[in-house]
Design a protein around this motif. Sequence first.
Motif, PDB file in Angstrom:
ATOM      1  N   GLU A 221      70.460  20.111 -30.692  1.00  0.00           N
ATOM      2  CA  GLU A 221      70.285  20.865 -29.451  1.00  0.00           C
ATOM      3  C   GLU A 221      71.278  20.458 -28.365  1.00  0.00           C
ATOM      4  O   GLU A 221      71.256  20.989 -27.256  1.00  0.00           O
ATOM      5  N   SER A 222      72.171  19.505 -28.659  1.00  0.00           N
ATOM      6  CA  SER A 222      73.161  19.074 -27.671  1.00  0.00           C
ATOM      7  C   SER A 222      74.181  20.176 -27.404  1.00  0.00           C
ATOM      8  O   SER A 222      74.669  20.810 -28.349  1.00  0.00           O
ATOM      9  N   PRO A 223      74.528  20.411 -26.138  1.00  0.00           N
ATOM     10  CA  PRO A 223      75.633  21.349 -25.854  1.00  0.00           C
ATOM     11  C   PRO A 223      76.925  20.783 -26.429  1.00  0.00           C
ATOM     12  O   PRO A 223      77.254  19.622 -26.217  1.00  0.00           O
ATOM     13  N   LEU A 224      77.659  21.594 -27.151  1.00  0.00           N
ATOM     14  CA  LEU A 224      78.855  21.093 -27.827  1.00  0.00           C
ATOM     15  C   LEU A 224      79.885  20.568 -26.827  1.00  0.00           C
ATOM     16  O   LEU A 224      80.585  19.600 -27.096  1.00  0.00           O
ATOM     17  N   GLY A 225      79.948  21.198 -25.657  1.00  0.00           N
ATOM     18  CA  GLY A 225      80.939  20.810 -24.659  1.00  0.00           C
ATOM     19  C   GLY A 225      80.769  19.393 -24.148  1.00  0.00           C
ATOM     20  O   GLY A 225      81.690  18.832 -23.561  1.00  0.00           O
ATOM     21  N   LYS A 226      79.590  18.805 -24.349  1.00  0.00           N
ATOM     22  CA  LYS A 226      79.344  17.448 -23.875  1.00  0.00           C
ATOM     23  C   LYS A 226      79.651  16.386 -24.928  1.00  0.00           C
ATOM     24  O   LYS A 226      79.542  15.190 -24.671  1.00  0.00           O
ATOM     25  N   LEU A 227      80.038  16.833 -26.127  1.00  0.00           N
ATOM     26  CA  LEU A 227      80.374  15.887 -27.197  1.00  0.00           C
ATOM     27  C   LEU A 227      81.831  15.450 -27.081  1.00  0.00           C
ATOM     28  O   LEU A 227      82.677  16.161 -26.543  1.00  0.00           O
ATOM     29  N   SER A 228      82.135  14.280 -27.637  1.00  0.00           N
ATOM     30  CA  SER A 228      83.517  13.812 -27.706  1.00  0.00           C
ATOM     31  C   SER A 228      84.296  14.686 -28.684  1.00  0.00           C
ATOM     32  O   SER A 228      83.715  15.395 -29.521  1.00  0.00           O
ATOM     33  N   ILE A 229      85.639  14.622 -28.600  1.00  0.00           N
ATOM     34  CA  ILE A 229      86.484  15.375 -29.542  1.00  0.00           C
ATOM     35  C   ILE A 229      86.165  14.972 -30.979  1.00  0.00           C
ATOM     36  O   ILE A 229      86.105  15.817 -31.878  1.00  0.00           O
ATOM     37  N   ALA A 230      85.920  13.674 -31.192  1.00  0.00           N
ATOM     38  CA  ALA A 230      85.621  13.185 -32.543  1.00  0.00           C
ATOM     39  C   ALA A 230      84.334  13.804 -33.068  1.00  0.00           C
ATOM     40  O   ALA A 230      84.266  14.240 -34.229  1.00  0.00           O
ATOM     41  N   ASN A 231      83.309  13.844 -32.232  1.00  0.00           N
ATOM     42  CA  ASN A 231      82.036  14.421 -32.678  1.00  0.00           C
ATOM     43  C   ASN A 231      82.144  15.928 -32.873  1.00  0.00           C
ATOM     44  O   ASN A 231      81.505  16.499 -33.763  1.00  0.00           O
ATOM     45  N   ARG A 232      82.961  16.585 -32.061  1.00  0.00           N
ATOM     46  CA  ARG A 232      83.191  18.023 -32.275  1.00  0.00           C
ATOM     47  C   ARG A 232      83.856  18.250 -33.631  1.00  0.00           C
ATOM     48  O   ARG A 232      83.563  19.219 -34.335  1.00  0.00           O
ATOM     49  N   GLN A 233      84.774  17.354 -33.994  1.00  0.00           N
ATOM     50  CA  GLN A 233      85.437  17.468 -35.292  1.00  0.00           C
ATOM     51  C   GLN A 233      84.421  17.328 -36.425  1.00  0.00           C
ATOM     52  O   GLN A 233      84.471  18.061 -37.416  1.00  0.00           O
ATOM     53  N   MET A 234      83.464  16.409 -36.283  1.00  0.00           N
ATOM     54  CA  MET A 234      82.443  16.231 -37.311  1.00  0.00           C
ATOM     55  C   MET A 234      81.552  17.477 -37.405  1.00  0.00           C
ATOM     56  O   MET A 234      81.102  17.840 -38.501  1.00  0.00           O
TER      57      MET A 234
END
Length: 518
Positions: free
Chosen positions: A153-166
């Motif tokens: 449920e986390s907004p993607l925009g609040k994730l780090s680039i690394a976590n977005r890649q995952m």
Amino acid sequence: MTFQGATTGKTIPDGKENHFLLEARTISKRFPGVVALNKVSLSIKAGEVHALMGENGAGKSTMMKILAGSYIPDEGTLMLKGKELKINSPREALDHGIAMIHQELNLLPEMTVAENIWIGREPVNFFGLINHAELHEKTRELLCRLKISIDPESPLGKLSIANRQMIEIAKAVSYDSDVLIMDEPTSAITEKEVAHLFEIIGDLKAAGTAIIYITHKMNEVFQIADNITILRDGQHILTRPASEMNASSLITAMVGREMSQMFPKEVAEIGAAALSVRGLTRKGEFRDINFDLHYGEILGIAGLMGAGRTEVVESIFGINPPDAGKIAIDGSPVNFRTPKQAIQAGLALLTEDRKKSGLFLCLDIASNMDITVLPSYSFAGFVQQKKLDAECNEMSRRLKIKTPNLQEIIGNLSGGNQQKALIARWLMTHPKILILDEPTRGIDVGAKAEIHKLITQLAQAGTAIILISSELPEVMGMSDRMIVMHEGKLTGILDRPDFSQEKILTLASGLELSEAMH
């Protein structure tokens, strides 16, 4: 770890080990003024990791976009499981079991993790509305299988680039595809996350998934690839088992020449202090940063992801001004509140994310290059276009940007040529202090060597250079001195004779600081 793919019949049939799952036969693709692919063939087996290697502009991305349905080939044939295949869109590629993880993330930051993974495939209730409970549960199951600890449920925009890649990786796996294309999947993730990704690849391979893997990191190829195909200038050069090659033979085949010196570090005369930083602090990002940068010096900044390296240089450049501390240029105090002020004082900053904060993708190359110097070529409201064009063409020649002309849309160039255009933009300002944040990220080995040589030449000409790189061999090979950071704090300053991977990693990890401090 168990994947859906393990039970969907993707395992290699007995007695068919030599049958190819996916074949691209004599594929050609042309763009205005450029032959991107010239009768290139590629064959992939089920349960195989096949590395596709080559310099930027070699044709790798074009081939992958054809396989993934973004481009339609001008000539040639695609075969899937022995049958001819026509793919006219990415949607059709997914329907045929071909998924792609793009180098430039294709996620929507304003949506949640779950919504990004299942967009267009969301579970619905009786009334045709999205069933959010089921959506989140499906996402938790997928992330659990992949051992990715991120809240659906986390907004993607609040994730780090690394976590977005995952999450991009998880999204591709969710399609349970027969063929998974990975384009530079480790460019923005840590070593721990790379090891995690390789575990995922191992399980997918065991389940019979064919994986096409594109990377510029030599060590990765020999860790996971079964076979290697090399393209150069749109031509197929060779396909060979990874076990029959080494880094030297791979590089030579990619660039068509020996690459004996990756880091052409030469002696440059170190002059007076160009930049002095004292007590620089920005709440929540970094604190009490102190260093000097001299003319003719390449000062490296090393650290693990989240160390605060980018945040420090962006603060110096006026993007996010510091809360405390002092900055001086040539001994005179400055207080940049905007990048424009920094540029006027002779600073230039090549940002780490060329797509997010560097390029105007819908504009041509020339417009991307000259945007910072337009006022210098303007008189009485008119642009001295011939003079400006001559400067752009000279810089393009100097940096060896591969393009039919500078009116080509920059979004059509390879990542390496886009990066060169951005470097050209800043060199046209004739900076006395040049800050390079990940200048060779996603760049092929040949272009890396060219950029390294350029950096050395600039230092010899007296430019003061800050070099940030996540690749330790690069920052060690190019720097005269090195700052090491950990969690927003400067943990050490090392002179070149004191460089060692062990000492740098110790400082970057925040361990044994009293022994490792210089």
